[in-house]
Write a protein that holds these residues in place. Structure first.
Motif, PDB file in Angstrom:
ATOM      1  N   MET A   1      46.457  43.697  48.561  1.00  0.00           N
ATOM      2  CA  MET A   1      47.684  44.001  48.375  1.00  0.00           C
ATOM      3  C   MET A   1      48.274  43.619  47.106  1.00  0.00           C
ATOM      4  SD  MET A   1      51.101  44.182  51.194  1.00  0.00           S
ATOM      5  CE  MET A   1      50.111  45.022  52.066  1.00  0.00           C
ATOM      6  N   GLN A   2      47.871  42.133  46.850  1.00  0.00           N
ATOM      7  CA  GLN A   2      48.318  41.674  45.499  1.00  0.00           C
ATOM      8  C   GLN A   2      47.775  42.595  44.399  1.00  0.00           C
ATOM      9  OE1 GLN A   2      47.476  37.536  45.660  1.00  0.00           O
ATOM     10  NE2 GLN A   2      48.853  37.186  47.212  1.00  0.00           N
ATOM     11  N   GLY A   3      46.550  42.962  44.813  1.00  0.00           N
ATOM     12  CA  GLY A   3      45.899  43.706  43.307  1.00  0.00           C
ATOM     13  C   GLY A   3      46.487  45.141  43.180  1.00  0.00           C
ATOM     14  N   GLY A   4      46.891  45.689  44.406  1.00  0.00           N
ATOM     15  CA  GLY A   4      47.782  46.881  44.486  1.00  0.00           C
ATOM     16  C   GLY A   4      49.115  46.531  43.565  1.00  0.00           C
ATOM     17  N   ARG A   5      49.597  45.622  43.967  1.00  0.00           N
ATOM     18  CA  ARG A   5      51.163  45.363  43.287  1.00  0.00           C
ATOM     19  C   ARG A   5      50.815  45.013  41.698  1.00  0.00           C
ATOM     20  NH1 ARG A   5      56.150  42.551  46.050  1.00  0.00           N
ATOM     21  NH2 ARG A   5      55.963  43.476  48.121  1.00  0.00           N
ATOM     22  N   ASN A   6      49.831  44.483  41.518  1.00  0.00           N
ATOM     23  CA  ASN A   6      49.784  44.078  40.157  1.00  0.00           C
ATOM     24  C   ASN A   6      49.370  45.398  39.282  1.00  0.00           C
ATOM     25  OD1 ASN A   6      50.311  41.080  39.500  1.00  0.00           O
ATOM     26  ND2 ASN A   6      49.065  40.924  41.391  1.00  0.00           N
ATOM     27  N   SER A   7      48.605  46.108  39.781  1.00  0.00           N
ATOM     28  CA  SER A   7      47.907  47.257  38.896  1.00  0.00           C
ATOM     29  C   SER A   7      48.549  48.510  39.259  1.00  0.00           C
ATOM     30  CB  SER A   7      46.446  47.405  39.463  1.00  0.00           C
ATOM     31  OG  SER A   7      46.526  47.743  40.726  1.00  0.00           O
ATOM     32  N   GLY A   8      49.438  48.517  40.191  1.00  0.00           N
ATOM     33  CA  GLY A   8      49.826  49.951  40.591  1.00  0.00           C
ATOM     34  C   GLY A   8      48.955  51.097  41.188  1.00  0.00           C
ATOM     35  N   ARG A   9      47.653  50.373  41.293  1.00  0.00           N
ATOM     36  CA  ARG A   9      46.953  51.423  41.969  1.00  0.00           C
ATOM     37  C   ARG A   9      46.245  51.004  43.249  1.00  0.00           C
ATOM     38  NH1 ARG A   9      44.687  49.740  37.132  1.00  0.00           N
ATOM     39  NH2 ARG A   9      43.040  48.674  37.997  1.00  0.00           N
ATOM     40  N   ALA A  10      46.319  52.010  44.183  1.00  0.00           N
ATOM     41  CA  ALA A  10      45.929  51.579  45.440  1.00  0.00           C
ATOM     42  C   ALA A  10      44.632  51.012  45.600  1.00  0.00           C
ATOM     43  CB  ALA A  10      45.971  53.051  46.380  1.00  0.00           C
ATOM     44  N   MET A  11      44.628  49.973  46.369  1.00  0.00           N
ATOM     45  CA  MET A  11      43.363  49.288  46.882  1.00  0.00           C
ATOM     46  C   MET A  11      43.802  48.448  47.959  1.00  0.00           C
ATOM     47  SD  MET A  11      43.086  46.219  43.907  1.00  0.00           S
ATOM     48  CE  MET A  11      41.911  45.067  44.988  1.00  0.00           C
ATOM     49  N   THR A  12      42.685  48.160  48.900  1.00  0.00           N
ATOM     50  CA  THR A  12      42.890  47.529  50.251  1.00  0.00           C
ATOM     51  C   THR A  12      42.352  45.975  50.232  1.00  0.00           C
ATOM     52  OG1 THR A  12      42.712  49.581  51.188  1.00  0.00           O
ATOM     53  CG2 THR A  12      42.429  47.797  52.528  1.00  0.00           C
ATOM     54  N   TYR A  13      41.109  46.076  49.792  1.00  0.00           N
ATOM     55  CA  TYR A  13      40.462  44.644  49.734  1.00  0.00           C
ATOM     56  C   TYR A  13      40.359  43.977  48.256  1.00  0.00           C
ATOM     57  CZ  TYR A  13      39.550  46.153  54.575  1.00  0.00           C
ATOM     58  OH  TYR A  13      39.654  46.528  55.840  1.00  0.00           O
ATOM     59  N   GLY A  14      40.423  42.819  48.290  1.00  0.00           N
ATOM     60  CA  GLY A  14      40.515  42.102  46.806  1.00  0.00           C
ATOM     61  C   GLY A  14      39.807  40.727  47.200  1.00  0.00           C
ATOM     62  N   GLU A  15      39.173  40.295  45.987  1.00  0.00           N
ATOM     63  CA  GLU A  15      38.672  38.833  45.868  1.00  0.00           C
ATOM     64  C   GLU A  15      39.513  38.436  44.552  1.00  0.00           C
ATOM     65  OE1 GLU A  15      34.247  38.610  48.081  1.00  0.00           O
ATOM     66  OE2 GLU A  15      34.456  38.836  45.878  1.00  0.00           O
ATOM     67  N   ALA A  16      40.024  36.934  44.659  1.00  0.00           N
ATOM     68  CA  ALA A  16      40.656  36.843  43.764  1.00  0.00           C
ATOM     69  C   ALA A  16      39.608  35.747  42.896  1.00  0.00           C
ATOM     70  CB  ALA A  16      41.875  35.746  44.123  1.00  0.00           C
ATOM     71  N   TYR A  17      39.883  35.487  41.439  1.00  0.00           N
ATOM     72  CA  TYR A  17      38.824  34.802  40.730  1.00  0.00           C
ATOM     73  C   TYR A  17      39.720  34.156  39.547  1.00  0.00           C
ATOM     74  CZ  TYR A  17      35.034  36.660  42.992  1.00  0.00           C
ATOM     75  OH  TYR A  17      34.085  36.906  43.854  1.00  0.00           O
ATOM     76  N   GLN A  18      39.405  33.296  39.035  1.00  0.00           N
ATOM     77  CA  GLN A  18      39.891  32.520  37.882  1.00  0.00           C
ATOM     78  C   GLN A  18      39.180  32.217  36.824  1.00  0.00           C
ATOM     79  OE1 GLN A  18      42.117  28.830  38.579  1.00  0.00           O
ATOM     80  NE2 GLN A  18      41.799  28.034  36.493  1.00  0.00           N
ATOM     81  N   ARG A  19      39.314  33.203  35.729  1.00  0.00           N
ATOM     82  CA  ARG A  19      38.505  33.161  34.442  1.00  0.00           C
ATOM     83  C   ARG A  19      38.427  31.918  33.939  1.00  0.00           C
ATOM     84  NH1 ARG A  19      36.263  35.582  30.211  1.00  0.00           N
ATOM     85  NH2 ARG A  19      35.505  37.675  30.656  1.00  0.00           N
ATOM     86  N   VAL A  20      37.519  31.139  33.313  1.00  0.00           N
ATOM     87  CA  VAL A  20      37.826  29.827  32.630  1.00  0.00           C
ATOM     88  C   VAL A  20      37.753  30.027  31.433  1.00  0.00           C
ATOM     89  CG1 VAL A  20      36.508  27.545  32.030  1.00  0.00           C
ATOM     90  CG2 VAL A  20      36.399  28.608  34.667  1.00  0.00           C
ATOM     91  N   PHE A  21      37.074  30.879  30.692  1.00  0.00           N
ATOM     92  CA  PHE A  21      37.248  31.075  29.233  1.00  0.00           C
ATOM     93  C   PHE A  21      37.991  32.596  28.903  1.00  0.00           C
ATOM     94  CE2 PHE A  21      33.523  28.849  30.514  1.00  0.00           C
ATOM     95  CZ  PHE A  21      33.573  27.572  29.552  1.00  0.00           C
TER      96      PHE A  21
END
Lengths: 241, 241, 241, 241, 241, 241
Positions: free
Chosen positions: D213-233
């Motif tokens: 749901m956060q992915g949907g909010r951040n992108s404005g594109r529908a999606m249901t399941y997400g995984e969060a990552y932190q890019r180091v570089f």
């Protein structure tokens, strides 16, 4: 005659906020005999009422009335009083008069604690503005020279920030998890008053379950539903635990 | 004819602040020949005059007059000039006119350094507001197009934040400790002008002693009394030490 | 009939900012068919026009006209549209009317991304104010109840903060390096429109070369010129890379 | 003959980690033709096998064998290769030999990206140790003088940190949300291989839905399941989006 | 008989580091009469000698000899002594014996200040390890019970961290800019000893020029070349400036 | 038969630490019926016994014996048990055997809470090392597969970091202030056992008084002496206060 009842104050930018983020704490403390007062600064009429605006020709007053009614029902189901400031949303524009009223409320309610928004929120500028306002009023309320009254004694209550929608993006660092198992049914039923935001019913049910599991892990005691808070000021204690 | 005297500027929200937090620096630099000017934005009449308001029937003007007199005595004992903005406290409400005056003061004093409040303070919103104001004026003062004068040359001075009451809660990270041994007696005597805040005399004496011991540890040189500061901008140096 | 062109929005406090900090991104996306619109909030007439004020008797209007002409030429060379808000600089004073206009621009341009200033800048208060304003307008633009129109669909674009003059002092943490090799010649020629700031031509050429070398190191792909950005919101992706 | 397949490397402290935290990314990239290799540093035999130890008389070797079998099944269902280092858990004790092997794996797999643990985790010291190890090996792998071979060219891949159990306590700041809708069914079925941790099936299903749901909010594109990552570089890009 | 000369200590992971990052400070303080001693922990033989390994059949000893010769020439041109620990690079493996030697060096040199690497560096694990080692030895050197000698008096010197290759990614926050104008020619000529890294000659020339311009802005005094440092411990001062 | 007594565990690098930093908490909880056990990792024989080493010819064993005797007396006066690990100081070198012993102590004592050092301390590397060790052992103690015993149930206790000598330099952010008024006399008398560190008697008396005044301000309840702590994990509560 016993001690006077304890009380709590909740400063919420929009109607949904006190339900999703603090509904458990409100219902739980009401159950424990607290007087809980919610100050709802805006109706979320512009920024948090997408569904209402889908109806062609709807007016701002109609949207506000609809959201106000929902907020009153929600407060009532949680067992709390509610007062509206109608400050306008997106952006929230808080006036000197509102600040004066907010200070009076602090002094009248004499809360044991205050709940409000996180200090940062890049998704929603009304939230940090509500938090800033709640904290400014809290400090003024303790100023001896603001509407001076030598009889009055008052000290500033602890502040707990409730959980924003995307906690890590808001620099939210929870340091308190409240067990809301006893209040969960009430909180969940209150979600259903916010009929147009069904997707958030499940979202915040999941948040409650995951904070509950974290609470269990951190304490070693079984619990199912939790709410996360960030204490702003140090806790002053007589024993460590 | 020698070089013109150096000067320093202190921007303080309330009268106590420049005494507790920067009194050593003020007295010390006066001893070294600096002109030091204090801008005291408010009298602390509402939020920092509890004792005054205990007297039934006291008026706001009386409280302000009393605090102004104290502040003048304190500045004088420290050897500094003082100018009051009477902006009101709790909350501090700084106007465009005050900003203009503040900029003029920068240009007139041409300070070698500026002392002001920490950037965050959840206990007292007037403090970060004073700091923001001092820094905004500092930047405007160097703008060529603000009251332009092709003859004038001016560059923005370094800023040192002085120590708030609860440093860790204010994200205060001291990176400078000033040895105030020579100025301590003056600073301590100035405390006594603030007769109603006796509990703070001892508090800030302890702060000075502990910062002094930390200064000794960090430098390997004996010293007794210190004041902690946080430099906002990089130091530009000709030699490391 | 193809898809509508993509677009981008740049919110810049002063004329130089969009050139030094984002000129590569602007020119590059224009080359790729984007419509790019710059909103230039002030002319930098007071704080960033030292050379102009060296001319005795020059008036504020003359300085503004001169800077406006430069900014128009620079936007044109980069291939972008430009709109001026004339909000005044040092300090920037943004009004409700300007906020409304900014929101309208978001809705009209429907940008794929927004470029603006870093969130902190102790050297220049106009920069964080511009950033705050750009972000507030972005959030309001997506509020269904702001100038409601059930036909409109709109979602808030990603925001990239461009590089301030002294990045570490502004807590700027770049997490995106844009390869601007193709746009470099255009960016560099645009520098030359800002004839009075020759020392910055070389400064920002060095910045571009060093960011380019960092880009090469981070990607393992050869590149020469780069611009650093800090993404405010998480990237939502279909594949990691 | 097409281009060589892309590949990815996952460095996981214990078997559960690569399933709960990165199972979607693994399955998704396998679907897209990537070779994915998991390095599983320990079997979680001491610290993450509570249920196994409830059986009286069970031996360490039996527990390890059981967890290894599960991990192999899970890797297989996700479509990935797996290699075990058997470094021991609680605490993880990584040797020079293991570091050498890890470097060889980097050079053999030549991953397009690496997934590993967050850099801090006060709940589980094995996790930051695994992350440190993965990053140390990544840097050594690019050292020309480590098992030198003038023919070889190699550059260090980007690193994405996957989500820890209590993200805020681990200073985890997600800046990438991966849409795993296509891979969700596979990820969820893989949960079921970890039969003894049923409570985590639901926990990490909720995490995936909320990140979605956060992915949907951040992108404005529908999606249901997400995984969060932190890019180091920093990401190095040719276009902003 | 004058006072004993002042001295400084530089703890560098690899030969290039003391040149690119601290060459100006070294040459400048030598000019001012300081004894400067460099401790070079490794030759950079594996991780920072790509060009050397391009020659087929070259041996580790040959690479180390070549880098050692360069480092000696560079130290000599800067006017400093150098001692090598040959700890191995990628990864640096510092032993108890090396720590003892490092402590002895602190006591023998009695430096007025120490220069070493930043505390974090995700690109190069040897750098934070060198910094940790330098700081550990500094603290042990002041322990009365380490090789006790009641005659000795010793206090720990200030530590300045020099600039890493990608400062923001290393959480490097410069709070000191050293004017190296007088030493620049020597620093630049020393670059040329590192003949295989020509691309870095220009990179670090640009760094010096940009830090110089920042130094000018922060001080209001003209300067051309700078080196940025981060002071670890508070400066203890007799006057603010 | 009542409930079993509660207990607490203190992990201290050197003898002074548990006195200056946690003596109030120890004595207070002993008064409340807790069993308190101190693990003292080193005698501070090299780095914190300057006075002892001033005696010519004193041996390491003599210094250690002297410090051990003091530590035993101090623990006894506070009412706590003490166990020594004799790990050596400056630097502390903790072994696998010590880790095993530490884990056994956790399981034997089953503490309600743990007190140990701050996570960072640039002045004293032994302190963060002790903290890391205490936390690693805490996590291992809850691993079912470490010396498995299906009968045992155990959950990890909360950890409170005690105050370092220079809190801001150690990133120490107190979020708990413990009222130690009842235990103060005992704590102060324990200072006097550390006869050679008289300057610290006053220093830590001032710390206690200032933390006490901060406690009063934060709570609105009178108190005189305080100790500051930083809770590492969220508090899990049934009511907010």
């Amino acid at each position: 005659m016993g001690a006077p009842a304890k009380s709590a104050l909740v400063v919420s930018a929009h109607p949904g906020d006190f339900v999703w983020r603090a509904g458990g704490a409100i219902a739980l403390h009401v159950m424990r005999g607290y007087r809980v007062k919610i100050v709802c600064l805006a109706f979320g009429e512009r920024g948090e009422s997408q569904w209402a605006w889908k109806k062609a020709g709807v007016s701002m007053d109609e949207v506000k009335a609809q959201r106000k009614e929902e907020a009153e029902k929600a407060a009532s189901m949680l067992g709390a009083e509610i007062e509206f400031f109608d400050a306008g949303d997106y952006p929230l524009r808080l006036t000197q008069t509102m600040l004066d009223r907010m200070v009076d409320i602090y002094r009248e309610v004499r809360p044991s604690f205050v709940l409000t928004h996180a200090i940062e929120d890049p998704y929603n500028g009304d939230h940090p503005e509500a938090s800033r306002f709640a904290q400014e009023a809290r400090v003024i309320a303790q100023a001896a020279g603001h509407k001076p009254d030598p009889e009055r004694s008052y000290s500033a209550p602890p502040v707990f920030l409730f959980e924003p929608h995307q906690p890590e993006q808001c620099n939210f660092r929870p340091n308190v998890i409240l067990n809301i198992d006893q209040a969960w049914e009430t909180k969940r039923r209150t979600f259903e008053i916010l009929a147009a935001q069904k997707h958030l019913w499940e979202y915040y049910t999941r948040v409650a379950l995951n904070r509950g599991m974290q609470g269990g892990r951190n304490s070693g005691r079984a619990m199912t539903y939790g709410e996360a808070y960030q204490r702003v000021f140090p806790a002053v204690v007589e024993e460590l635990s």
